[in-house]
Design an enzyme around this catalytic site. Structure first.
Site, PDB file in Angstrom:
ATOM      1  N   SER A   1     -17.085 -49.606 -19.952  1.00  0.00           N
ATOM      2  CA  SER A   1     -18.300 -50.175 -20.547  1.00  0.00           C
ATOM      3  C   SER A   1     -18.725 -51.512 -19.926  1.00  0.00           C
ATOM      4  O   SER A   1     -19.922 -51.715 -19.702  1.00  0.00           O
ATOM      5  CB  SER A   1     -18.132 -50.329 -22.062  1.00  0.00           C
ATOM      6  OG  SER A   1     -18.119 -49.054 -22.663  1.00  0.00           O
TER       7      SER A   1
ATOM      8  N   GLY B   1     -17.182 -36.099 -19.679  1.00  0.00           N
ATOM      9  CA  GLY B   1     -17.791 -36.960 -20.695  1.00  0.00           C
ATOM     10  C   GLY B   1     -18.568 -38.160 -20.177  1.00  0.00           C
ATOM     11  O   GLY B   1     -18.943 -39.035 -20.961  1.00  0.00           O
TER      12      GLY B   1
ATOM     13  N   LYS C   1     -13.226 -47.279 -34.402  1.00  0.00           N
ATOM     14  CA  LYS C   1     -14.515 -46.741 -34.873  1.00  0.00           C
ATOM     15  C   LYS C   1     -14.513 -46.382 -36.358  1.00  0.00           C
ATOM     16  O   LYS C   1     -15.499 -46.588 -37.046  1.00  0.00           O
ATOM     17  CB  LYS C   1     -14.891 -45.494 -34.057  1.00  0.00           C
ATOM     18  CG  LYS C   1     -15.175 -45.796 -32.600  1.00  0.00           C
ATOM     19  CD  LYS C   1     -15.562 -44.527 -31.867  1.00  0.00           C
ATOM     20  CE  LYS C   1     -15.505 -44.731 -30.373  1.00  0.00           C
ATOM     21  NZ  LYS C   1     -16.002 -43.577 -29.632  1.00  0.00           N
TER      22      LYS C   1
ATOM     23  N   GLY D   1     -10.178 -29.989 -31.254  1.00  0.00           N
ATOM     24  CA  GLY D   1      -9.919 -31.324 -31.778  1.00  0.00           C
ATOM     25  C   GLY D   1     -10.640 -31.564 -33.089  1.00  0.00           C
ATOM     26  O   GLY D   1     -11.642 -30.902 -33.387  1.00  0.00           O
TER      27      GLY D   1
ATOM     28  N   ASP E   1     -22.670 -42.445 -30.529  1.00  0.00           N
ATOM     29  CA  ASP E   1     -21.884 -41.394 -29.857  1.00  0.00           C
ATOM     30  C   ASP E   1     -22.446 -39.997 -30.108  1.00  0.00           C
ATOM     31  O   ASP E   1     -22.485 -39.158 -29.209  1.00  0.00           O
ATOM     32  CB  ASP E   1     -20.444 -41.376 -30.399  1.00  0.00           C
ATOM     33  CG  ASP E   1     -19.595 -42.489 -29.835  1.00  0.00           C
ATOM     34  OD1 ASP E   1     -19.882 -42.945 -28.715  1.00  0.00           O
ATOM     35  OD2 ASP E   1     -18.640 -42.898 -30.514  1.00  0.00           O
TER      36      ASP E   1
ATOM     37  N   ALA F   1     -13.608 -38.441 -32.229  1.00  0.00           N
ATOM     38  CA  ALA F   1     -14.654 -38.000 -31.304  1.00  0.00           C
ATOM     39  C   ALA F   1     -15.148 -36.597 -31.663  1.00  0.00           C
ATOM     40  O   ALA F   1     -16.352 -36.336 -31.721  1.00  0.00           O
ATOM     41  CB  ALA F   1     -14.112 -38.012 -29.878  1.00  0.00           C
TER      42      ALA F   1
HETATM   43  P1  ATR Z   1     -10.343 -39.719 -30.735  1.00  0.00           P
HETATM   44  O1  ATR Z   1     -10.949 -40.825 -31.546  1.00  0.00           O
HETATM   45  O2  ATR Z   1     -10.362 -39.945 -29.258  1.00  0.00           O
HETATM   46  O3  ATR Z   1     -10.881 -38.381 -31.125  1.00  0.00           O
HETATM   47  P2  ATR Z   1      -8.012 -39.174 -32.355  1.00  0.00           P
HETATM   48  O4  ATR Z   1      -8.837 -39.383 -33.578  1.00  0.00           O
HETATM   49  O5  ATR Z   1      -6.653 -39.765 -32.295  1.00  0.00           O
HETATM   50  O6  ATR Z   1      -8.773 -39.723 -31.072  1.00  0.00           O
HETATM   51  O7  ATR Z   1      -7.929 -37.585 -32.101  1.00  0.00           O
HETATM   52  C1  ATR Z   1      -7.173 -37.021 -31.090  1.00  0.00           C
HETATM   53  C2  ATR Z   1      -7.337 -35.508 -31.140  1.00  0.00           C
HETATM   54  O8  ATR Z   1      -6.545 -34.938 -30.095  1.00  0.00           O
HETATM   55  C3  ATR Z   1      -6.895 -34.864 -32.424  1.00  0.00           C
HETATM   56  O9  ATR Z   1      -7.651 -33.706 -32.664  1.00  0.00           O
HETATM   57  C4  ATR Z   1      -5.430 -34.501 -32.104  1.00  0.00           C
HETATM   58  O10 ATR Z   1      -4.893 -33.461 -32.879  1.00  0.00           O
HETATM   59  P3  ATR Z   1      -4.190 -33.780 -34.307  1.00  0.00           P
HETATM   60  O11 ATR Z   1      -5.301 -33.914 -35.292  1.00  0.00           O
HETATM   61  O12 ATR Z   1      -3.327 -32.604 -34.572  1.00  0.00           O
HETATM   62  O13 ATR Z   1      -3.416 -35.050 -34.116  1.00  0.00           O
HETATM   63  C5  ATR Z   1      -5.574 -34.042 -30.672  1.00  0.00           C
HETATM   64  N1  ATR Z   1      -4.306 -34.155 -29.943  1.00  0.00           N
HETATM   65  C6  ATR Z   1      -3.688 -35.279 -29.548  1.00  0.00           C
HETATM   66  N2  ATR Z   1      -2.520 -34.990 -28.902  1.00  0.00           N
HETATM   67  C7  ATR Z   1      -2.409 -33.642 -28.902  1.00  0.00           C
HETATM   68  C8  ATR Z   1      -1.433 -32.714 -28.409  1.00  0.00           C
HETATM   69  N3  ATR Z   1      -0.341 -33.141 -27.770  1.00  0.00           N
HETATM   70  N4  ATR Z   1      -1.670 -31.395 -28.593  1.00  0.00           N
HETATM   71  C9  ATR Z   1      -2.764 -30.960 -29.234  1.00  0.00           C
HETATM   72  N5  ATR Z   1      -3.718 -31.777 -29.726  1.00  0.00           N
HETATM   73  C10 ATR Z   1      -3.553 -33.096 -29.572  1.00  0.00           C
END
Ligand code: ATR
Length: 302
Positions: A23, A266, A72, A153, A127, A157
């Site tokens: 940014s 992205g 956020k 996810g 966003d 985000a």
């Molecule tokens: P952001 O704000 O970037 O979305 P976040 O809120 O921490 O970050 O979300 C990360 C996402 O990646 C979540 O959907 C997470 O799944 P969980 O809800 O089960 O935690 C997913 N994620 C992170 N590490 C992962 C992994 N090793 N395998 C599968 N999903 C993963």
């Protein structure tokens, strides 16, 4: 660029960590193109000190802030006023500091000098619109209406993306997350607002127009794919979007490209959320081309 002096004003991104943020490069290029005597900085702020950081920036009459992971969601409760859509998405990524002029709140960035009286923080989310704009532009698509989307996810985000896609009246959303309960909870929120969207939580039998990765899988080279590769190869979705922009091509995008899907990362999302933030702070139209060039230089080193 003008040299820093006592009239220079500031904006910043707060994150934890923040060193990876593109940014500052993008925003300082935009600010220079608008000929503003502003600087955009980056601060690593611990989540438990976020409130102090926002209040400090307000006291110092910063123009505004961007917030990135993990701030956020926390910031929703920390701003003095919140845009209804940021409240709906449950996430604030942009703060505009405002002061009263003739009884009306206006951005500090549109007011000359530091003589502002009362200042308030106003939280926005840029966003959600940015992802829709990026999807349409990157895939040369005119509408998302009626399409079927597989969203990987359910974190910060992915959440605002899912709610925003529902607003675009997509036909079906497959909400797939490692922790399934979070996907189901998100689905319930979507159903409350947009009862017509078809929601599914399994994708093995699905055929979709687009896959979006909103998980953090792909940031590291050692990460597993966020999707079943056999499914991807068998179903060949037309479009695969990864919210990750660094690396520019994640393993998911590489695999998708190999089988002939259109792919995008992205970068567009990052660009449009930043451009909209600059517009909120300045009241001016953002210099998109210049901001995009600065972003690409910073992210891809070209
Ligand atoms: P952001 O704000 O970037 O979305 P976040 O809120 O921490 O970050 O979300 C990360 C996402 O990646 C979540 O959907 C997470 O799944 P969980 O809800 O089960 O935690 C997913 N994620 C992170 N590490 C992962 C992994 N090793 N395998 C599968 N999903 C993963």
């Amino acid at each position: 660029m003008l040299s820093i002096n006592a009239r220079t004003r500031y904006c910043a991104v707060l994150g934890h960590p923040v060193r990876h943020s593109a940014s500052p490069a993008m925003q300082n290029a935009g600010i220079a193109a608008l000929a503003k005597d502003w600087r955009y900085l980056a601060y690593d702020v611990n989540p438990d000190e976020l409130r102090q950081a926002i209040d400090g920036a307000k006291a110092m009459k910063f123009i505004g802030l961007n917030l990135t992971v993990p701030h956020k969601l926390l910031a929703v409760e920390m701003v003095d006023a919140i845009d209804p859509r940021a409240k709906k998405w449950g996430a604030v990524n942009t703060v505009v500091f405002e002061t009263k002029v003739s009884g009306k709140w206006v951005p500090l960035g549109t007011v000359e000098g530091f003589e502002a009286g009362e200042v308030r923080s106003h939280g926005y989310n840029t966003d959600a619109d940015a992802i829709v704009q990026s999807l349409l532009e990157d895939f040369s698509w005119t509408t998302l209406r009626g399409s079927s989307v597989l969203l990987l996810g359910a974190g910060g985000a992915a959440r605002s993306c899912a709610l925003r896609l529902a607003e675009e009246k997509v036909g079906t959303i497959y909400l797939i997350n490692r922790t399934k309960e979070k996907a189901v909870q998100l689905g319930a929120e979507i159903a409350k607002e947009n009862s017509k969207v078809n929601l599914k939580y399994e994708y093995q039998a699905a055929t979709v127009d687009m896959v979006i990765n909103g998980t953090s899988l792909g940031l590291k080279a050692s990460d597993a794919l966020p999707i079943d590769l056999d499914w991807l190869k068998a179903r060949k979705p037309k479009r695969v979007y990864d919210m990750i922009y660094r690396p520019a091509e994640t393993a998911l995008l590489k695999e998708a490209k190999k089988i002939g899907c259109k792919t995008a990362n992205g970068l567009g999302m990052l660009l449009y959320q930043g451009a909209r933030a600059l517009e909120l702070w300045s009241g001016d139209k953002a210099p998109i081309k210049i901001m995009r060039e600065a972003l690409v230089r910073e992210v891809q080193g070209v």
